[in-house]
Write a protein that holds these residues in place. Structure first.
Motif, PDB file in Angstrom:
ATOM      1  N   TYR A   1       1.613 -19.303  34.516  1.00  0.00           N
ATOM      2  CA  TYR A   1       2.826 -20.060  34.212  1.00  0.00           C
ATOM      3  C   TYR A   1       3.785 -19.986  35.392  1.00  0.00           C
TER       4      TYR A   1
ATOM      5  N   GLU B   1       8.449 -18.942  24.780  1.00  0.00           N
ATOM      6  CA  GLU B   1       7.239 -19.672  25.165  1.00  0.00           C
ATOM      7  C   GLU B   1       6.123 -18.705  25.556  1.00  0.00           C
TER       8      GLU B   1
ATOM      9  N   THR C   1      -0.644 -30.485  34.121  1.00  0.00           N
ATOM     10  CA  THR C   1       0.329 -29.405  33.944  1.00  0.00           C
ATOM     11  C   THR C   1       1.679 -29.687  34.590  1.00  0.00           C
TER      12      THR C   1
ATOM     13  N   ALA D   1       6.337 -30.916  33.637  1.00  0.00           N
ATOM     14  CA  ALA D   1       6.189 -30.526  32.227  1.00  0.00           C
ATOM     15  C   ALA D   1       6.418 -31.708  31.286  1.00  0.00           C
ATOM     16  N   GLN D   2       7.344 -32.573  31.655  1.00  0.00           N
ATOM     17  CA  GLN D   2       7.586 -33.763  30.833  1.00  0.00           C
ATOM     18  C   GLN D   2       6.716 -34.905  31.355  1.00  0.00           C
TER      19      GLN D   2
ATOM     20  N   VAL E   1      -3.580 -26.398  27.446  1.00  0.00           N
ATOM     21  CA  VAL E   1      -2.268 -26.510  28.080  1.00  0.00           C
ATOM     22  C   VAL E   1      -1.237 -26.771  26.983  1.00  0.00           C
TER      23      VAL E   1
ATOM     24  N   GLN F   1       2.148 -27.718  25.103  1.00  0.00           N
ATOM     25  CA  GLN F   1       3.259 -28.608  25.407  1.00  0.00           C
ATOM     26  C   GLN F   1       4.560 -27.825  25.351  1.00  0.00           C
ATOM     27  N   SER F   2       5.327 -27.879  26.423  1.00  0.00           N
ATOM     28  CA  SER F   2       6.595 -27.156  26.469  1.00  0.00           C
ATOM     29  C   SER F   2       7.428 -27.683  27.630  1.00  0.00           C
ATOM     30  N   LEU F   3       8.749 -27.661  27.446  1.00  0.00           N
ATOM     31  CA  LEU F   3       9.682 -28.027  28.508  1.00  0.00           C
ATOM     32  C   LEU F   3      10.496 -26.817  28.961  1.00  0.00           C
TER      33      LEU F   3
ATOM     34  N   HIS G   1       6.841 -26.753  34.887  1.00  0.00           N
ATOM     35  CA  HIS G   1       5.390 -26.762  34.755  1.00  0.00           C
ATOM     36  C   HIS G   1       5.031 -26.434  33.309  1.00  0.00           C
ATOM     37  N   ARG G   2       3.813 -26.774  32.910  1.00  0.00           N
ATOM     38  CA  ARG G   2       3.259 -26.265  31.665  1.00  0.00           C
ATOM     39  C   ARG G   2       2.322 -25.102  31.982  1.00  0.00           C
TER      40      ARG G   2
END
Length: 297
Positions: free
Chosen positions: A59, A79, A251, A254-255, A278, A280-282, A286-287
């Motif tokens: 990450y 996260e 990746t 991130a969006q 992978v 999904q996260s903001l 990066h994811r």
């Protein structure tokens, strides 16, 4: 790095987990760290027949800031906790670096919050802003639920972002730790390769990486932000001996991500990949990449 070797660049090992911490760990994470190994017939390649599960992740934490540019370590802690990983490689990690991360030690804080051991490998280590204060550092880190028995901060070719007229030169920030998984030593490396469109520095970095990793035996895991996609020519030497966990999902950014530049890679002869994904996260720009591995003991 073998267990017999030590470097003058050994990073500080911060013991952020204790017996009490292990007992209080979240149930799913604790189960991940303490699953019973299965056993297969031993081979002639030094293996003992055990098959050990291990969940790993990589990450790039963007110095604690999310896709919105807002520094929020609580968001990133949540996260990282949700990944339920046994070992995590982090990139873009600040330690007392500056106002963008509130002068905080992100590696140490995340380790304490997640009740994990940590090894930090600085790329840059600058004089403190005030006399007697901590050094301003930026680099990569490994978080681990398993005990870290040794660590080293290797030099690879870099083009400094702190020098107004940089030239490619050896510099630290390629972190390596050895963790013991049910008594088995596993080498874990974390890297952040050059971001520039010209791949010349990455070509040199991959050559350095291959040379350093070739010195070690046993199971090996390389985690990181490679700043190149899987088919990039400069990454080709890695794929001769390492397998890409290949979550088949981009990746970065991130969006609405369009590039897969963050990797979990493993030694082909000792580690299998059960699955990779992978989330999904903001919480960063990066994811993360997460993989469930099976390591031959």
């Amino acid at each position: 790095m073998s267990l017999r070797r030590r470097s003058s660049h050994v990073p500080q090992l911060l013991l952020a987990a204790s017996l009490l911490g292990a007992l209080l760990a979240p149930p799913a994470a604790a189960a991940s760290a303490h699953r019973s190994p299965s056993r297969e017939p031993g081979g002639t390649d030094g293996t003992d027949g055990r098959v050990l599960p291990l969940r790993v992740a990589t990450y790039n934490i963007h110095a604690g800031a999310g896709m919105d540019g807002v520094f929020d370590l609580d968001r990133q802690t949540a996260e990282l906790r949700s990944l339920q990983a046994d070992v995590i490689g982090l990139q873009e990690v600040d330690r007392h670096w500056g106002p963008r991360s509130a002068w905080r030690d992100l590696a140490g804080e995340l380790a304490r919050r997640l009740r994990m051991h940590v090894s930090f490998a600085p790329i840059y280590s600058l004089d403190p802003a005030e006399p007697g204060g901590p050094r301003a550092e930026y680099g990569v880190a490994v978080l681990s639920r398993h005990r870290i028995v040794s660590a080293e901060n290797h030099e690879i070719t870099r083009l400094s972002t702190q020098d107004p007229n940089p030239v490619p030169a050896p510099a630290p920030g390629f972190g390596e730790v050895v963790v013991r998984v049910r008594g088995l030593p596993v080498h874990v490396y974390v890297t952040h390769l050059d971001y520039r469109p010209d791949p010349a520095v990455r070509v040199a970095q991959i050559a350095d990486t291959h040379r350093i990793m070739a010195e070690d035996r046993g199971p090996k895991i390389l985690l990181g932000d490679f700043n190149a996609e899987p088919a990039a020519p400069e990454l080709a030497p890695l794929w001769r001996e390492l397998a890409d966990a290949d979550p088949s999902a981009p990746t970065f950014p991130a969006q609405d991500p369009v590039k897969r530049i963050d990797f979990v890679t493993v030694s082909k002869n000792r580690i299998g990949v059960r699955r990779a994904w992978v989330p999904q996260s903001l919480a960063s720009d990066h994811r993360a990449v997460v993989a469930d591995l099976l390591i031959r003991g």
